[in-house]
Design a protein around this motif. Structure first.
Motif, PDB file in Angstrom:
ATOM      1  N   ALA A   5       0.690  -1.078  -0.040  1.00  0.00           N
ATOM      2  CA  ALA A   5       0.166  -0.155  -0.034  1.00  0.00           C
ATOM      3  C   ALA A   5       0.746   1.258   0.109  1.00  0.00           C
ATOM      4  O   ALA A   5       0.357   2.413  -0.536  1.00  0.00           O
ATOM      5  CB  ALA A   5      -1.034   0.062   1.223  1.00  0.00           C
ATOM      6  N   VAL A   6       2.128   1.048   0.580  1.00  0.00           N
ATOM      7  CA  VAL A   6       3.033   2.424   0.517  1.00  0.00           C
ATOM      8  C   VAL A   6       3.469   2.748  -0.965  1.00  0.00           C
ATOM      9  O   VAL A   6       3.388   3.943  -1.459  1.00  0.00           O
ATOM     10  CB  VAL A   6       4.145   2.193   1.666  1.00  0.00           C
ATOM     11  N   ILE A   7       3.925   1.500  -1.548  1.00  0.00           N
ATOM     12  CA  ILE A   7       4.309   1.698  -2.986  1.00  0.00           C
ATOM     13  C   ILE A   7       3.151   1.953  -4.197  1.00  0.00           C
ATOM     14  O   ILE A   7       3.672   2.685  -5.070  1.00  0.00           O
ATOM     15  CB  ILE A   7       5.229   0.297  -3.345  1.00  0.00           C
ATOM     16  N   HIS A   8       2.159   1.474  -3.855  1.00  0.00           N
ATOM     17  CA  HIS A   8       1.210   1.270  -4.902  1.00  0.00           C
ATOM     18  C   HIS A   8       0.653   2.540  -5.544  1.00  0.00           C
ATOM     19  O   HIS A   8       0.595   2.708  -6.704  1.00  0.00           O
ATOM     20  CB  HIS A   8       0.151   0.617  -4.573  1.00  0.00           C
ATOM     21  N   PRO A   9       0.570   3.717  -5.002  1.00  0.00           N
ATOM     22  CA  PRO A   9       0.178   4.986  -5.647  1.00  0.00           C
ATOM     23  C   PRO A   9       1.097   5.208  -6.441  1.00  0.00           C
ATOM     24  O   PRO A   9       2.388   5.054  -6.454  1.00  0.00           O
ATOM     25  CB  PRO A   9       0.050   5.849  -4.569  1.00  0.00           C
ATOM     26  N   VAL A  10       0.640   5.730  -7.849  1.00  0.00           N
ATOM     27  CA  VAL A  10       1.524   5.772  -8.896  1.00  0.00           C
ATOM     28  C   VAL A  10       2.743   6.591  -8.766  1.00  0.00           C
ATOM     29  O   VAL A  10       3.518   6.250  -9.497  1.00  0.00           O
ATOM     30  CB  VAL A  10       0.569   6.446 -10.297  1.00  0.00           C
ATOM     31  N   ASN A  11       2.811   7.895  -8.154  1.00  0.00           N
ATOM     32  CA  ASN A  11       4.112   8.567  -8.044  1.00  0.00           C
ATOM     33  C   ASN A  11       5.057   7.704  -7.354  1.00  0.00           C
ATOM     34  O   ASN A  11       6.200   7.748  -7.517  1.00  0.00           O
ATOM     35  CB  ASN A  11       3.600   9.905  -7.385  1.00  0.00           C
ATOM     36  N   ARG A  12       4.785   7.046  -6.017  1.00  0.00           N
ATOM     37  CA  ARG A  12       5.431   6.375  -5.375  1.00  0.00           C
ATOM     38  C   ARG A  12       6.099   5.050  -6.111  1.00  0.00           C
ATOM     39  O   ARG A  12       7.274   4.782  -5.836  1.00  0.00           O
ATOM     40  CB  ARG A  12       4.945   5.804  -3.880  1.00  0.00           C
ATOM     41  N   LEU A  13       5.146   4.559  -6.922  1.00  0.00           N
ATOM     42  CA  LEU A  13       5.638   3.402  -7.735  1.00  0.00           C
ATOM     43  C   LEU A  13       6.551   3.969  -8.637  1.00  0.00           C
ATOM     44  O   LEU A  13       7.630   3.225  -8.839  1.00  0.00           O
ATOM     45  CB  LEU A  13       4.425   2.842  -8.347  1.00  0.00           C
ATOM     46  N   GLN A  14       6.528   4.982  -9.437  1.00  0.00           N
ATOM     47  CA  GLN A  14       7.459   5.375 -10.037  1.00  0.00           C
ATOM     48  C   GLN A  14       8.720   5.858  -9.535  1.00  0.00           C
ATOM     49  O   GLN A  14       9.594   5.510 -10.130  1.00  0.00           O
ATOM     50  CB  GLN A  14       6.778   6.657 -11.216  1.00  0.00           C
ATOM     51  N   ARG A  22      12.011  14.891  -9.866  1.00  0.00           N
ATOM     52  CA  ARG A  22      10.755  15.649  -9.963  1.00  0.00           C
ATOM     53  C   ARG A  22      10.439  15.947 -11.418  1.00  0.00           C
ATOM     54  O   ARG A  22       9.198  15.960 -11.800  1.00  0.00           O
ATOM     55  CB  ARG A  22      11.343  17.063  -9.313  1.00  0.00           C
ATOM     56  N   ASP A  23      11.543  16.328 -12.165  1.00  0.00           N
ATOM     57  CA  ASP A  23      10.983  16.706 -13.517  1.00  0.00           C
ATOM     58  C   ASP A  23      10.840  15.562 -14.119  1.00  0.00           C
ATOM     59  O   ASP A  23       9.790  15.533 -15.189  1.00  0.00           O
ATOM     60  CB  ASP A  23      12.704  17.045 -14.236  1.00  0.00           C
ATOM     61  N   ALA A  24      11.312  14.177 -14.041  1.00  0.00           N
ATOM     62  CA  ALA A  24      10.723  13.121 -14.923  1.00  0.00           C
ATOM     63  C   ALA A  24       9.147  12.765 -14.405  1.00  0.00           C
ATOM     64  O   ALA A  24       8.634  12.410 -15.219  1.00  0.00           O
ATOM     65  CB  ALA A  24      11.413  11.855 -14.604  1.00  0.00           C
ATOM     66  N   LEU A  25       8.793  13.035 -13.298  1.00  0.00           N
ATOM     67  CA  LEU A  25       7.412  12.841 -12.887  1.00  0.00           C
ATOM     68  C   LEU A  25       6.836  13.923 -13.154  1.00  0.00           C
ATOM     69  O   LEU A  25       5.548  13.777 -13.227  1.00  0.00           O
ATOM     70  CB  LEU A  25       7.255  12.533 -11.512  1.00  0.00           C
ATOM     71  N   SER A  71       6.887  20.335  -3.739  1.00  0.00           N
ATOM     72  CA  SER A  71       6.269  20.035  -2.670  1.00  0.00           C
ATOM     73  C   SER A  71       5.503  18.553  -2.798  1.00  0.00           C
ATOM     74  O   SER A  71       5.368  17.751  -1.857  1.00  0.00           O
ATOM     75  CB  SER A  71       5.009  21.107  -2.339  1.00  0.00           C
ATOM     76  N   VAL A  72       4.878  18.201  -3.910  1.00  0.00           N
ATOM     77  CA  VAL A  72       4.484  17.055  -4.158  1.00  0.00           C
ATOM     78  C   VAL A  72       5.333  15.860  -4.030  1.00  0.00           C
ATOM     79  O   VAL A  72       4.993  14.763  -3.360  1.00  0.00           O
ATOM     80  CB  VAL A  72       3.649  17.002  -5.584  1.00  0.00           C
ATOM     81  N   LEU A  73       6.472  16.036  -4.684  1.00  0.00           N
ATOM     82  CA  LEU A  73       7.611  14.990  -4.420  1.00  0.00           C
ATOM     83  C   LEU A  73       7.999  15.174  -3.029  1.00  0.00           C
ATOM     84  O   LEU A  73       8.261  13.938  -2.614  1.00  0.00           O
ATOM     85  CB  LEU A  73       8.827  15.454  -5.483  1.00  0.00           C
ATOM     86  N   SER A  74       8.276  16.027  -2.254  1.00  0.00           N
ATOM     87  CA  SER A  74       8.691  15.836  -0.960  1.00  0.00           C
ATOM     88  C   SER A  74       7.638  15.327  -0.063  1.00  0.00           C
ATOM     89  O   SER A  74       8.237  14.227   0.680  1.00  0.00           O
ATOM     90  CB  SER A  74       8.743  17.428  -0.313  1.00  0.00           C
ATOM     91  N   LYS A  75       6.467  15.250  -0.336  1.00  0.00           N
ATOM     92  CA  LYS A  75       5.344  14.423   0.358  1.00  0.00           C
ATOM     93  C   LYS A  75       5.576  12.972  -0.008  1.00  0.00           C
ATOM     94  O   LYS A  75       5.516  12.328   1.166  1.00  0.00           O
ATOM     95  CB  LYS A  75       4.049  15.070  -0.059  1.00  0.00           C
ATOM     96  N   GLN A  76       5.766  12.663  -1.155  1.00  0.00           N
ATOM     97  CA  GLN A  76       5.882  11.212  -1.458  1.00  0.00           C
ATOM     98  C   GLN A  76       6.929  10.617  -1.006  1.00  0.00           C
ATOM     99  O   GLN A  76       6.999   9.456  -0.515  1.00  0.00           O
ATOM    100  CB  GLN A  76       5.536  11.088  -3.248  1.00  0.00           C
TER     101      GLN A  76
END
Length: 117
Positions: free
Chosen positions: A15-24, A41-44, A49-54
């Motif tokens: 469940a930690v990895i599953h969300p798409v950004n975290r899986l990527q 950050r650039d690849a995603l 702030s979004v990357l920091s949270k993930q």
């Protein structure tokens, strides 16, 4: 014809990895020692702030580390997958492959292993 019985979620799905950004993020880190925060950050295509949270969620799970070092007059951050993170990612990807195999025409196997079309 009776539809197949629903099955319980695969226990290996993380469940930690599953969300798409975290899986990527984890998938990008798997083949390398570490990546610059800015490169991830650039690849995603997300904000800092979004990357920091993930990354923070992945850190709390023990899946990644964040290392900061001075670079000219700024600080550069590097993200790395931990051994625990590598193990979790491997298990998660195996679970996704099992799920994908269910969608193949025969329901057993994929084109990669000769079982699908």
């Amino acid at each position: 014809m009776t539809p197949p019985e629903p099955t319980a979620p695969d226990p290996a799905l993380d469940a930690v990895i599953h969300p798409v950004n975290r899986l990527q993020i984890c998938s990008m880190l798997a083949p390398v020692e570490s990546l610059a925060f800015s490169a991830v950050r650039d690849a995603l295509g997300v904000s800092d702030s979004v990357l920091s949270k993930q990354v923070r969620i992945l850190q709390e799970a023990g899946y990644v580390t964040l290392h900061k070092e001075p670079f000219n007059s700024r600080v550069r951050a590097w993200i790395a997958l931990t051994p625990t993170g590598r193990t979790a990612l491997t298990g998660h990807l195996e679970a996704l492959r099992r799920i994908a195999d269910l969608a193949s025409p025969s329901g057993t196997g994929t084109a990669a292993d000769g079982g699908g079309s």
